[in-house]
Design a protein around this motif. Sequence first.
Motif, mmCIF file in Angstrom:
data_model
loop_
_atom_site.group_PDB
_atom_site.id
_atom_site.type_symbol
_atom_site.label_atom_id
_atom_site.label_comp_id
_atom_site.label_asym_id
_atom_site.label_seq_id
_atom_site.Cartn_x
_atom_site.Cartn_y
_atom_site.Cartn_z
ATOM 1 N N TRP A 1 0.805 -1.302 -0.177
ATOM 2 C CA TRP A 1 0.002 -0.117 0.085
ATOM 3 C C TRP A 1 0.978 1.492 -0.025
ATOM 4 O O TRP A 1 0.852 2.027 0.970
ATOM 5 C CB TRP A 1 -1.040 0.111 1.178
ATOM 6 C CG TRP A 1 -1.975 -1.176 1.236
ATOM 7 C CD1 TRP A 1 -3.375 -1.138 0.475
ATOM 8 C CD2 TRP A 1 -1.967 -2.250 1.776
ATOM 9 N NE1 TRP A 1 -3.764 -2.341 0.957
ATOM 10 C CE2 TRP A 1 -3.065 -3.104 1.657
ATOM 11 C CE3 TRP A 1 -0.918 -2.899 2.543
ATOM 12 C CZ2 TRP A 1 -3.353 -4.326 2.059
ATOM 13 C CZ3 TRP A 1 -0.965 -3.967 3.113
ATOM 14 C CH2 TRP A 1 -2.176 -4.940 2.964
ATOM 15 N N PRO A 2 1.686 1.493 -1.230
ATOM 16 C CA PRO A 2 2.604 2.633 -1.225
ATOM 17 C C PRO A 2 1.950 4.029 -1.002
ATOM 18 O O PRO A 2 2.662 5.081 -0.775
ATOM 19 C CB PRO A 2 3.009 2.364 -2.778
ATOM 20 C CG PRO A 2 1.952 1.812 -3.329
ATOM 21 C CD PRO A 2 1.545 0.855 -2.269
ATOM 22 N N SER A 3 0.565 3.951 -1.045
ATOM 23 C CA SER A 3 -0.078 5.435 -0.826
ATOM 24 C C SER A 3 -0.365 5.919 0.758
ATOM 25 O O SER A 3 -0.884 6.956 0.773
ATOM 26 C CB SER A 3 -1.290 5.437 -1.524
ATOM 27 O OG SER A 3 -2.260 4.325 -1.054
ATOM 28 N N LEU A 4 -0.138 4.900 1.615
ATOM 29 C CA LEU A 4 0.080 5.393 2.985
ATOM 30 C C LEU A 4 1.228 6.012 3.592
ATOM 31 O O LEU A 4 2.513 5.759 2.900
ATOM 32 C CB LEU A 4 -0.045 3.941 4.110
ATOM 33 C CG LEU A 4 -1.412 2.987 3.527
ATOM 34 C CD1 LEU A 4 -1.296 1.983 4.367
ATOM 35 C CD2 LEU A 4 -2.561 3.925 4.060
ATOM 36 N N ARG A 5 1.258 6.762 4.302
ATOM 37 C CA ARG A 5 2.188 7.822 4.597
ATOM 38 C C ARG A 5 3.281 6.711 5.674
ATOM 39 O O ARG A 5 3.047 6.096 6.492
ATOM 40 C CB ARG A 5 1.850 8.993 5.478
ATOM 41 C CG ARG A 5 1.050 9.842 4.795
ATOM 42 C CD ARG A 5 0.918 11.214 5.278
ATOM 43 N NE ARG A 5 -0.013 11.807 4.717
ATOM 44 C CZ ARG A 5 0.512 12.943 3.654
ATOM 45 N NH1 ARG A 5 1.853 12.839 3.199
ATOM 46 N NH2 ARG A 5 -0.414 13.606 3.019
ATOM 47 N N ALA B 1 -1.341 9.276 1.913
ATOM 48 C CA ALA B 1 -0.627 10.184 0.810
ATOM 49 C C ALA B 1 -1.432 10.665 -0.283
ATOM 50 O O ALA B 1 -0.812 11.855 -0.808
ATOM 51 C CB ALA B 1 0.591 9.707 0.449
ATOM 52 N N PHE B 2 -2.382 9.948 -0.699
ATOM 53 C CA PHE B 2 -3.326 10.357 -1.777
ATOM 54 C C PHE B 2 -4.366 11.650 -1.332
ATOM 55 O O PHE B 2 -4.765 11.676 -0.046
ATOM 56 C CB PHE B 2 -3.929 9.298 -2.317
ATOM 57 C CG PHE B 2 -4.953 8.396 -1.558
ATOM 58 C CD1 PHE B 2 -6.162 9.011 -1.215
ATOM 59 C CD2 PHE B 2 -4.341 7.328 -0.724
ATOM 60 C CE1 PHE B 2 -7.221 8.187 -0.277
ATOM 61 C CE2 PHE B 2 -5.350 6.710 0.108
ATOM 62 C CZ PHE B 2 -6.578 7.023 0.233
ATOM 63 N N PRO B 3 -4.721 12.245 -2.422
ATOM 64 C CA PRO B 3 -5.542 13.444 -2.003
ATOM 65 C C PRO B 3 -7.009 12.610 -1.636
ATOM 66 O O PRO B 3 -7.665 11.712 -2.264
ATOM 67 C CB PRO B 3 -5.830 14.187 -3.510
ATOM 68 C CG PRO B 3 -5.339 13.301 -4.363
ATOM 69 C CD PRO B 3 -4.321 12.447 -3.770
ATOM 70 N N VAL B 4 -7.451 13.203 -0.627
ATOM 71 C CA VAL B 4 -8.910 12.989 -0.146
ATOM 72 C C VAL B 4 -9.887 14.074 -0.482
ATOM 73 O O VAL B 4 -10.127 15.166 0.356
ATOM 74 C CB VAL B 4 -9.025 12.296 1.341
ATOM 75 C CG1 VAL B 4 -10.439 12.036 1.576
ATOM 76 C CG2 VAL B 4 -8.119 11.170 1.559
ATOM 77 N N THR B 5 -10.579 13.831 -1.772
ATOM 78 C CA THR B 5 -11.632 14.753 -2.066
ATOM 79 C C THR B 5 -13.077 14.260 -1.957
ATOM 80 O O THR B 5 -13.416 13.348 -2.575
ATOM 81 C CB THR B 5 -11.309 15.320 -3.323
ATOM 82 O OG1 THR B 5 -9.886 15.754 -3.474
ATOM 83 C CG2 THR B 5 -12.323 16.550 -3.924
ATOM 84 N N VAL B 6 -13.686 14.998 -1.207
ATOM 85 C CA VAL B 6 -15.264 14.227 -0.594
ATOM 86 C C VAL B 6 -16.306 14.596 -1.579
ATOM 87 O O VAL B 6 -16.334 15.773 -2.228
ATOM 88 C CB VAL B 6 -15.611 14.887 0.716
ATOM 89 C CG1 VAL B 6 -17.054 14.421 0.922
ATOM 90 C CG2 VAL B 6 -14.747 14.494 1.886
ATOM 91 N N ARG B 7 -16.461 13.459 -2.377
ATOM 92 C CA ARG B 7 -17.767 13.503 -3.202
ATOM 93 C C ARG B 7 -19.258 13.884 -2.513
ATOM 94 O O ARG B 7 -19.900 14.405 -3.058
ATOM 95 C CB ARG B 7 -17.968 12.521 -3.957
ATOM 96 C CG ARG B 7 -18.819 12.288 -5.029
ATOM 97 C CD ARG B 7 -19.239 10.840 -5.812
ATOM 98 N NE ARG B 7 -17.878 10.705 -6.659
ATOM 99 C CZ ARG B 7 -17.836 9.219 -7.250
ATOM 100 N NH1 ARG B 7 -18.705 8.460 -7.138
ATOM 101 N NH2 ARG B 7 -16.817 9.091 -7.987
#
Length: 381
Positions: A124-128, A325-331
């Motif tokens: 899971w490389p997108s975890l910090r 680390a990925f952007p969390v943009t709420v839908r």
Amino acid sequence: MPACDLIIIGAGVLGTFHAYHAAKAGKRVLLLEKDRYPVGATVRNFGQVVPSGLAGRWFDYGRRSLELYREIQQQTDITIRQNGTVYVASEPSEWQVANELHDRYSRIGYRSELLSKEQVLAKWPSLRADYVYGGLFFPDELSVEPEQMIHRLIGFVQEKLAVEYRPGSVVIGCEPIGDHVRVTLANGQTVEAGRVLLCGGHEVRLLFPDVLAQAGLVVSKLQMLLAEPVAGLELPGNILTGLTIRRYEAFQECPSYQQLTPVSPELAELQRWGIHILFKQATDGSIIVGDSHEYAAATAQEDLGYHTQDYINNLMLTEARRIAAFPVTVRKAWAGFYSQTPNEIFEYDVAPNIRIITGIGGKGMSSSAGYAEESIQQWGL
């Protein structure tokens, strides 16, 4: 002679799996749903089948549920994906408890793997990296798409097991008539069966308010978020984090649980709102993030309100961004509601042939399939 052997009121996951097992046992089953399709707790959740977080008999039901989901998936696509579950420890004491749970499950033959920080980040490389201390991975656990799964499961029991399904059927009466039960619908129609099972959550108050008043049921309100897809992002499986380790029953049974390092004041505020951060990517790439927990007596559910609180959503978003680390943009954001009881589940016989089962809490998606199998058998069906 009644038109069917069993009427089930409520076509959520608990009711539909009871219909599945009763029909498999050769019973004629009528499944009633008050709405055009289920819109309750069954569809307002992560879609995670995670027995690893359950304790006692609920772990056993969850383990059996994994088998049942796979059996059905082999016959028709109910959106099952076996990508596993990972609990990401954020510091040494959480890691210690994760190791203890791994040891316990190893002794009973339930597969799990301890992952180093490097192994977690490789998968899971997108975890910090500054959040991850280690991980406990359960490769056999499942993900489903909750809004699709229940429709496909209902379709399956109709087509393969001859269950009769009637959505839009609001039940306003349920009474024993001799050796059978008469159910009255809002449109004036009546249907009869040898037995009736109510699996309508806290809506039992509509038919048996006196039972609800004595049941001790509590309604939990959960806030959840759906984040926009991120190009190229893959988040396989169910991702649960340090606050989950501190919350789930299975970890609470570990020897070192009481020695967990106290959390920071910021995380203590999250715990005050029952927040633990989970991520689950849907098949369209969107990401469910959550969740929180507020509580009220089922007799006073209105006190929870129908709204979502921006304050709670912002707490969840801040913690999610500390982990990912990925952007969390709420839908979109929504609130889910489920009923629970201090006694694990509420089972009550209004009459010998009228049974209420509700209050399964947050265990429904993970354990209803296995629980319903035993429930049907114990009721002699």
